[in-house]
Design a protein around this motif. Structure first.
Motif, PDB file in Angstrom:
ATOM      1  N   ARG A 245      46.440   1.192  16.451  1.00 28.24           N
ATOM      2  CA  ARG A 245      45.703   0.600  15.424  1.00 28.24           C
ATOM      3  C   ARG A 245      45.332  -0.750  15.526  1.00 28.24           C
ATOM      4  O   ARG A 245      44.211  -1.321  15.327  1.00 28.24           O
ATOM      5  CB  ARG A 245      46.334   0.798  14.187  1.00 28.24           C
ATOM      6  N   GLU A 246      46.302  -1.495  16.194  1.00 25.57           N
ATOM      7  CA  GLU A 246      46.096  -2.762  16.479  1.00 25.57           C
ATOM      8  C   GLU A 246      45.005  -2.960  17.381  1.00 25.57           C
ATOM      9  O   GLU A 246      43.874  -3.844  17.051  1.00 25.57           O
ATOM     10  CB  GLU A 246      47.235  -3.571  17.304  1.00 25.57           C
ATOM     11  N   VAL A 247      44.715  -2.373  18.313  1.00 23.08           N
ATOM     12  CA  VAL A 247      43.500  -2.370  19.376  1.00 23.08           C
ATOM     13  C   VAL A 247      42.497  -1.717  18.598  1.00 23.08           C
ATOM     14  O   VAL A 247      41.284  -2.647  18.465  1.00 23.08           O
ATOM     15  CB  VAL A 247      43.547  -1.452  20.532  1.00 23.08           C
ATOM     16  N   LEU A 248      42.144  -0.696  17.999  1.00 23.61           N
ATOM     17  CA  LEU A 248      41.157  -0.196  17.232  1.00 23.61           C
ATOM     18  C   LEU A 248      40.752  -0.960  16.131  1.00 23.61           C
ATOM     19  O   LEU A 248      39.493  -1.148  15.793  1.00 23.61           O
ATOM     20  CB  LEU A 248      41.778   1.125  16.417  1.00 23.61           C
ATOM     21  N   TYR A 249      41.683  -1.450  15.091  1.00 28.41           N
ATOM     22  CA  TYR A 249      41.021  -2.390  14.184  1.00 28.41           C
ATOM     23  C   TYR A 249      40.305  -3.595  14.553  1.00 28.41           C
ATOM     24  O   TYR A 249      39.339  -3.908  13.889  1.00 28.41           O
ATOM     25  CB  TYR A 249      42.280  -2.505  13.218  1.00 28.41           C
ATOM     26  N   GLY A 250      40.985  -4.159  15.535  1.00 28.59           N
ATOM     27  CA  GLY A 250      40.212  -5.327  16.185  1.00 28.59           C
ATOM     28  C   GLY A 250      38.942  -5.183  16.778  1.00 28.59           C
ATOM     29  O   GLY A 250      37.836  -5.685  16.709  1.00 28.59           O
ATOM     30  N   GLN A 251      38.629  -3.903  17.277  1.00 27.87           N
ATOM     31  CA  GLN A 251      37.402  -3.516  17.874  1.00 27.87           C
ATOM     32  C   GLN A 251      36.514  -3.061  16.871  1.00 27.87           C
ATOM     33  O   GLN A 251      35.179  -3.401  17.011  1.00 27.87           O
ATOM     34  CB  GLN A 251      37.466  -2.265  18.949  1.00 27.87           C
ATOM     35  N   LEU A 252      37.038  -2.420  15.784  1.00 22.23           N
ATOM     36  CA  LEU A 252      36.040  -2.021  14.592  1.00 22.23           C
ATOM     37  C   LEU A 252      35.600  -3.679  14.064  1.00 22.23           C
ATOM     38  O   LEU A 252      34.366  -3.449  13.521  1.00 22.23           O
ATOM     39  CB  LEU A 252      36.876  -1.408  13.554  1.00 22.23           C
ATOM     40  N   GLN A 253      36.538  -4.573  13.858  1.00 26.03           N
ATOM     41  CA  GLN A 253      36.185  -5.646  13.159  1.00 26.03           C
ATOM     42  C   GLN A 253      34.933  -6.460  14.190  1.00 26.03           C
ATOM     43  O   GLN A 253      34.076  -7.229  13.457  1.00 26.03           O
ATOM     44  CB  GLN A 253      37.274  -6.667  13.194  1.00 26.03           C
ATOM     45  N   ASN A 254      35.125  -6.239  15.436  1.00 26.70           N
ATOM     46  CA  ASN A 254      34.208  -6.944  16.345  1.00 26.70           C
ATOM     47  C   ASN A 254      33.021  -6.409  16.529  1.00 26.70           C
ATOM     48  O   ASN A 254      31.995  -6.830  17.350  1.00 26.70           O
ATOM     49  CB  ASN A 254      34.612  -7.691  17.459  1.00 26.70           C
ATOM     50  N   GLY A 255      32.853  -4.994  15.936  1.00 24.77           N
ATOM     51  CA  GLY A 255      31.439  -4.457  16.325  1.00 24.77           C
ATOM     52  C   GLY A 255      31.574  -3.583  17.544  1.00 24.77           C
ATOM     53  O   GLY A 255      30.552  -2.659  17.810  1.00 24.77           O
ATOM     54  N   SER A 256      32.548  -3.491  18.237  1.00 17.74           N
ATOM     55  CA  SER A 256      32.566  -2.706  19.658  1.00 17.74           C
ATOM     56  C   SER A 256      32.717  -1.112  19.166  1.00 17.74           C
ATOM     57  O   SER A 256      32.387  -0.293  19.765  1.00 17.74           O
ATOM     58  CB  SER A 256      33.900  -3.204  20.429  1.00 17.74           C
ATOM     59  N   LEU A 257      33.384  -0.758  18.046  1.00 20.96           N
ATOM     60  CA  LEU A 257      33.338   0.373  17.437  1.00 20.96           C
ATOM     61  C   LEU A 257      32.565   0.443  16.071  1.00 20.96           C
ATOM     62  O   LEU A 257      32.687  -0.773  15.361  1.00 20.96           O
ATOM     63  CB  LEU A 257      34.672   1.020  17.175  1.00 20.96           C
ATOM     64  N   THR A 258      32.052   1.463  15.702  1.00 20.23           N
ATOM     65  CA  THR A 258      31.322   1.618  14.361  1.00 20.23           C
ATOM     66  C   THR A 258      32.165   2.454  13.376  1.00 20.23           C
ATOM     67  O   THR A 258      32.063   2.107  12.123  1.00 20.23           O
ATOM     68  CB  THR A 258      30.062   2.102  14.603  1.00 20.23           C
ATOM     69  N   VAL A 259      32.730   3.512  13.879  1.00 19.28           N
ATOM     70  CA  VAL A 259      33.409   4.402  12.924  1.00 19.28           C
ATOM     71  C   VAL A 259      34.607   5.002  13.692  1.00 19.28           C
ATOM     72  O   VAL A 259      34.753   5.302  14.788  1.00 19.28           O
ATOM     73  CB  VAL A 259      32.331   5.818  12.894  1.00 19.28           C
ATOM     74  N   LEU A 260      35.837   5.160  12.838  1.00 21.36           N
ATOM     75  CA  LEU A 260      37.052   5.480  13.036  1.00 21.36           C
ATOM     76  C   LEU A 260      37.410   6.599  12.056  1.00 21.36           C
ATOM     77  O   LEU A 260      37.461   6.220  10.758  1.00 21.36           O
ATOM     78  CB  LEU A 260      38.182   4.428  13.340  1.00 21.36           C
ATOM     79  N   PRO A 261      37.989   7.755  12.296  1.00 23.02           N
ATOM     80  CA  PRO A 261      38.813   8.673  11.505  1.00 23.02           C
ATOM     81  C   PRO A 261      40.089   7.813  11.239  1.00 23.02           C
ATOM     82  O   PRO A 261      40.832   7.535  12.106  1.00 23.02           O
ATOM     83  CB  PRO A 261      39.091  10.161  12.079  1.00 23.02           C
ATOM     84  N   GLU A 262      40.378   7.590  10.053  1.00 22.25           N
ATOM     85  CA  GLU A 262      41.873   6.900   9.860  1.00 22.25           C
ATOM     86  C   GLU A 262      42.526   7.662   8.735  1.00 22.25           C
ATOM     87  O   GLU A 262      42.041   8.785   8.026  1.00 22.25           O
ATOM     88  CB  GLU A 262      41.579   5.435   9.241  1.00 22.25           C
ATOM     89  N   TYR A 263      43.888   7.255   8.557  1.00 21.43           N
ATOM     90  CA  TYR A 263      44.586   7.709   7.048  1.00 21.43           C
ATOM     91  C   TYR A 263      44.799   6.831   6.385  1.00 21.43           C
ATOM     92  O   TYR A 263      45.502   5.739   6.607  1.00 21.43           O
ATOM     93  CB  TYR A 263      46.045   8.201   7.870  1.00 21.43           C
ATOM     94  N   ASN A 264      44.417   6.764   4.969  1.00 17.86           N
ATOM     95  CA  ASN A 264      44.256   5.835   4.115  1.00 17.86           C
ATOM     96  C   ASN A 264      45.666   5.173   4.025  1.00 17.86           C
ATOM     97  O   ASN A 264      45.965   3.854   3.683  1.00 17.86           O
ATOM     98  CB  ASN A 264      43.833   5.989   2.829  1.00 17.86           C
ATOM     99  N   GLY A 265      46.943   5.710   3.748  1.00 19.04           N
ATOM    100  CA  GLY A 265      48.149   5.368   3.380  1.00 19.04           C
ATOM    101  C   GLY A 265      48.634   4.373   4.739  1.00 19.04           C
ATOM    102  O   GLY A 265      49.211   3.375   4.370  1.00 19.04           O
ATOM    103  N   ALA A 266      48.804   4.980   5.799  1.00 18.40           N
ATOM    104  CA  ALA A 266      48.821   4.153   6.758  1.00 18.40           C
ATOM    105  C   ALA A 266      48.114   2.988   7.040  1.00 18.40           C
ATOM    106  O   ALA A 266      48.748   1.752   7.496  1.00 18.40           O
ATOM    107  CB  ALA A 266      48.785   5.161   8.338  1.00 18.40           C
ATOM    108  N   LEU A 267      46.870   2.873   6.784  1.00 14.82           N
ATOM    109  CA  LEU A 267      46.078   1.713   7.053  1.00 14.82           C
ATOM    110  C   LEU A 267      46.303   0.687   5.999  1.00 14.82           C
ATOM    111  O   LEU A 267      46.457  -0.475   6.253  1.00 14.82           O
ATOM    112  CB  LEU A 267      44.577   2.161   6.928  1.00 14.82           C
ATOM    113  N   LEU A 268      46.580   1.091   4.601  1.00 17.85           N
ATOM    114  CA  LEU A 268      46.957   0.146   3.750  1.00 17.85           C
ATOM    115  C   LEU A 268      48.404  -0.352   4.036  1.00 17.85           C
ATOM    116  O   LEU A 268      48.640  -1.594   4.153  1.00 17.85           O
ATOM    117  CB  LEU A 268      47.143   1.073   2.271  1.00 17.85           C
ATOM    118  N   GLY A 269      49.085   0.323   4.584  1.00 18.08           N
ATOM    119  CA  GLY A 269      50.516  -0.356   5.040  1.00 18.08           C
ATOM    120  C   GLY A 269      50.374  -1.280   6.129  1.00 18.08           C
ATOM    121  O   GLY A 269      51.046  -2.429   6.297  1.00 18.08           O
ATOM    122  N   TYR A 270      49.378  -1.056   7.050  1.00 17.15           N
ATOM    123  CA  TYR A 270      49.100  -2.078   8.355  1.00 17.15           C
ATOM    124  C   TYR A 270      48.451  -3.190   7.608  1.00 17.15           C
ATOM    125  O   TYR A 270      48.821  -4.477   7.970  1.00 17.15           O
ATOM    126  CB  TYR A 270      48.042  -1.393   9.127  1.00 17.15           C
TER     127      TYR A 270
END
Length: 301
Positions: free
Chosen positions: A80-105
């Protein structure tokens, strides 16, 4: 919830409505944008490096392609640490996530429970550049599970139904499960079990052979289908909400992409995802082929 967090720490989720207000309490991530629809751009679909997330990403990718969206796939990336950063900088556009785990992060101290509350908290925690779309009802989360025989014999449908028999039952799960869950189950459901056994990855098999009567099995474990196990309902939300939800970089998705992803969430449920994972994890079918079949069956290809 160490085992679950280690597993879901490799994914990235958030949930919120996308095309007008959704039933899960979301809003259109494009509504606040002053830029025109992003037609013609390449949507980069990423995934974490475990089979279920790759399968979900393939479903997203193929559904977008079916609507004429240009798509690039970047699967099996990592945590997630890598994926989230790539989504923020636009390297990625869409990710399948799990809402509770993401909120915990994003907010480890947040105690929100239930899809709507978790999504509302996520909406506040996310930066303005990111959004969650509609949540599916599909969850990959902790559960208390029993064999079909035990469920039928004692008429068990909910964790609350265990109250009359718990003192006669042995319960199993990962080594850390007892410390994490014993007080929650006692405080919320009044459950005191005969014995807690560290069964780990053998929990499902232990349920089937009768070594334990109740087990902590993740809700999309293919063995639930394979061994005909029964997941008990959790009306008091002892186990964290973990709805599968698209997390997007808002600048990279238009109304067409948003609608395609929300249509997936409307069709995807836990039983269906579990059946798909049996094909991937047990039958060793190609995730892309399994995704294609599911989209065709649900009229989304």
């Amino acid at each position: 919830m160490t085992t679950r967090l280690l597993r879901t720490a490799t994914a990235v989720t958030l949930l919120l409505g996308a095309a007008a207000c959704s039933s899960s309490g979301g809003s259109d991530p494009l509504a606040s944008s002053s830029s025109p629809a992003t037609s013609g751009k390449t949507v980069v679909v990423g995934s974490a490096n475990f089979p279920e997330n790759v399968l979900l990403a393939s479903i997203y990718s193929q559904a977008l392609k079916a609507k004429g969206v240009k798509v690039e796939e970047k699967f099996n990336i990592g945590s997630r640490e890598v994926l989230y950063g790539q989504l923020q900088n636009g390297s990625l556009t869409v990710l399948p996530e799990y809402n509770g785990a993401l909120l915990g992060y994003l907010d480890a101290k947040n105690t929100a429970a239930g899809t709507e509350a978790v999504n509302a908290a996520l909406q506040k925690a996310l930066p303005a550049t990111l959004a969650i779309l509609d949540s599916s009802s599909a969850e990959d989360k902790d559960s208390l599970t029993v064999s079909q025989e035990t469920a039928d014999k004692f008429q068990l449908k909910s964790i609350a139904d265990l109250a009359a028999k718990a003192k006669e039952f042995s319960i199993g799960g990962p080594p850390e499960f007892k410390a994490r869950s014993e007080p929650l189950l006692k405080d919320n459901y009044g459950l005191t079990f005969k014995e807690w056994k560290p069964t780990g990855e053998t929990t499902a098999n232990a349920l089937k052979d009768g070594s334990i009567q109740v087990g902590n099995v993740f809700t999309t474990d293919p063995k639930i289908v394979q061994l005909k196990l029964v997941v008990l309902a959790d009306p008091k939300n002892v186990f964290s909400t973990q709805n599968v939800t698209p997390l997007v970089n808002k600048a990279g998705v238009d109304a067409t992409a948003t609608a395609a992803l929300n249509a997936i969430s409307a069709k995807l449920d836990t039983a269906g995802l579990t059946a798909l994972m049996k094909r991937v994890a047990v039958d060793k079918e190609d995730p892309s082929a399994v995704a294609k079949d599911w989209l065709k069956t649900n009229g989304l290809s």
